[in-house]
Motif scaffolding. Structure first.
Motif, short mmCIF file in Angstrom:
data_model
loop_
_atom_site.label_atom_id
_atom_site.label_comp_id
_atom_site.label_asym_id
_atom_site.label_seq_id
_atom_site.Cartn_x
_atom_site.Cartn_y
_atom_site.Cartn_z
N VAL A 8 22.95 7.96 50.64
CA VAL A 8 22.97 9.84 50.29
C VAL A 8 22.61 9.13 49.13
CG1 VAL A 8 24.11 12.21 50.06
CG2 VAL A 8 24.33 10.94 51.70
N LEU A 9 21.56 10.44 48.69
CA LEU A 9 22.01 10.73 46.94
C LEU A 9 21.21 12.31 47.04
CD1 LEU A 9 20.75 9.45 44.55
CD2 LEU A 9 18.21 9.58 45.41
N LEU A 10 22.57 12.36 46.02
CA LEU A 10 22.37 13.82 45.44
C LEU A 10 22.27 14.22 44.52
CD1 LEU A 10 25.46 15.47 48.37
CD2 LEU A 10 22.76 15.71 48.43
N MET A 11 21.14 15.03 43.62
CA MET A 11 22.23 15.47 41.98
C MET A 11 22.15 17.19 41.83
SD MET A 11 19.28 15.16 39.46
CE MET A 11 18.35 16.30 39.76
N GLY A 12 22.97 17.50 41.30
CA GLY A 12 23.44 18.57 40.81
C GLY A 12 24.41 18.86 40.29
N ASN A 13 25.48 20.06 40.05
CA ASN A 13 26.17 20.46 39.20
C ASN A 13 27.95 20.53 39.92
OD1 ASN A 13 23.62 21.60 37.99
ND2 ASN A 13 24.84 21.73 36.35
N LEU A 14 28.81 20.09 39.09
CA LEU A 14 30.28 20.48 39.55
C LEU A 14 30.39 22.07 39.81
CD1 LEU A 14 30.29 17.96 38.85
CD2 LEU A 14 33.17 17.41 38.64
N THR A 15 31.04 21.90 41.03
CA THR A 15 31.58 23.23 41.28
C THR A 15 32.37 23.49 41.22
OG1 THR A 15 32.27 23.29 43.58
CG2 THR A 15 30.12 23.81 42.68
N LEU A 77 24.39 12.66 39.07
CA LEU A 77 24.10 12.31 40.25
C LEU A 77 24.52 10.70 41.04
CD1 LEU A 77 21.30 11.33 41.49
CD2 LEU A 77 20.72 9.38 40.51
N VAL A 78 24.79 11.12 42.06
CA VAL A 78 25.41 11.00 43.21
C VAL A 78 25.11 10.47 44.11
CG1 VAL A 78 27.90 11.29 44.85
CG2 VAL A 78 27.50 12.89 43.19
N GLN A 79 25.30 8.67 44.53
CA GLN A 79 24.57 7.94 45.85
C GLN A 79 25.95 7.06 46.08
OE1 GLN A 79 22.99 5.60 42.62
NE2 GLN A 79 21.41 5.13 43.56
N GLY A 80 25.45 7.31 47.32
CA GLY A 80 26.79 7.23 48.12
C GLY A 80 26.35 7.45 49.78
N ARG A 81 27.81 7.26 50.85
CA ARG A 81 27.01 7.70 52.18
C ARG A 81 27.36 8.76 52.35
NH1 ARG A 81 32.21 6.13 54.70
NH2 ARG A 81 33.58 5.18 53.11
N LEU A 82 27.58 9.38 54.22
CA LEU A 82 28.12 10.50 54.59
C LEU A 82 29.28 9.22 55.29
CD1 LEU A 82 25.28 12.51 56.03
CD2 LEU A 82 26.52 13.06 53.92
N SER A 83 30.51 10.39 55.85
CA SER A 83 31.26 10.26 56.33
C SER A 83 31.94 10.82 57.18
CB SER A 83 32.56 9.36 55.28
OG SER A 83 33.59 9.57 56.45
N VAL A 97 32.74 16.96 56.92
CA VAL A 97 31.49 15.66 56.93
C VAL A 97 31.66 15.34 55.09
CG1 VAL A 97 28.86 14.83 56.92
CG2 VAL A 97 30.03 16.16 58.60
N GLU A 98 31.84 14.27 54.55
CA GLU A 98 31.52 14.81 53.27
C GLU A 98 31.16 13.36 53.05
OE1 GLU A 98 35.86 13.85 51.83
OE2 GLU A 98 35.95 12.53 53.17
N VAL A 99 30.84 13.18 51.40
CA VAL A 99 30.00 12.18 50.29
C VAL A 99 31.20 11.55 50.08
CG1 VAL A 99 28.55 11.25 49.26
CG2 VAL A 99 28.28 13.65 50.34
N VAL A 100 31.34 9.66 50.73
CA VAL A 100 32.18 9.23 50.16
C VAL A 100 30.83 8.70 48.93
CG1 VAL A 100 33.18 7.27 50.15
CG2 VAL A 100 33.76 8.57 51.77
N ALA A 101 30.91 8.32 47.64
CA ALA A 101 30.72 8.20 46.01
C ALA A 101 30.47 6.53 46.31
CB ALA A 101 30.80 8.88 44.93
N ASN A 102 29.42 5.97 45.60
CA ASN A 102 29.13 4.36 45.73
C ASN A 102 28.85 3.89 43.99
OD1 ASN A 102 30.12 3.31 48.74
ND2 ASN A 102 27.54 3.42 48.57
#
Length: 156
Positions: A8-15, A77-83, A97-102
């Protein structure tokens, strides 16, 4: 044998501000939520804007750094995997389902968020004062020779 890919590769703003906790085993874990904007064209031809929200978990030293340097509204920018995890709560089965950041890359400086609300910084005010066309967006002042550069003269 075939390999599987979970990336997973996501770019955004913290809520919200990151929440740092420590497991009973002493490992740090940080949770935060990321808002990712996207635009798409509707059937009537108008541009529609949508926001998707993702829960992210960062473990260990990465989680500690996220908690220390990021806050609500900051870009990353978060790089990781779905869990996916499942549990039972009040007699009902739940799953998430969440993103576990690497890896997490901080995309803006700590002061940039507050400057958006407080107006221009001192450096921006100084640069604006040096400009001969104060109200024009086409003039940029660089520190080299303090001469304004007209962006309309750049060939690309």
């Amino acid at each position: 044998m075939s390999k599987s890919i979970n990336q997973v590769l996501l770019m955004g703003n913290l809520t919200r501000d990151p929440e740092l906790r420590t497991t009973t085993g002493g490992q740090s874990v940080c949770s935060f939520s990321l808002a990712v904007n996207r635009s798409w064209q509707g059937s009537d031809g108008t541009t529609q804007d949508t926001v998707d929200y993702f829960d992210v978990t960062a473990w260990g030293k990465l989680g500690e750094l996220v908690s220390q340097y990021l806050s609500k509204g900051r870009r990353c920018l978060v790089q990781g995997r779905l869990s996916q995890r499942s549990w039972e709560q009040d007699g009902q089965k739940r799953s998430k389902v969440e993103v576990v950041a690497n890896d997490v890359t901080f995309l803006d400086s700590p002061g940039s968020q507050s400057r958006q609300n407080d107006g221009p910084s001192a450096a921006e005010k100084t640069a604006a004062g040096k400009s001969s066309k104060k109200d024009s967006d086409d003039v940029v002042v660089e520190d080299i020779d303090d001469k304004p550069i007209d962006l309309s003269e750049i060939p690309f």
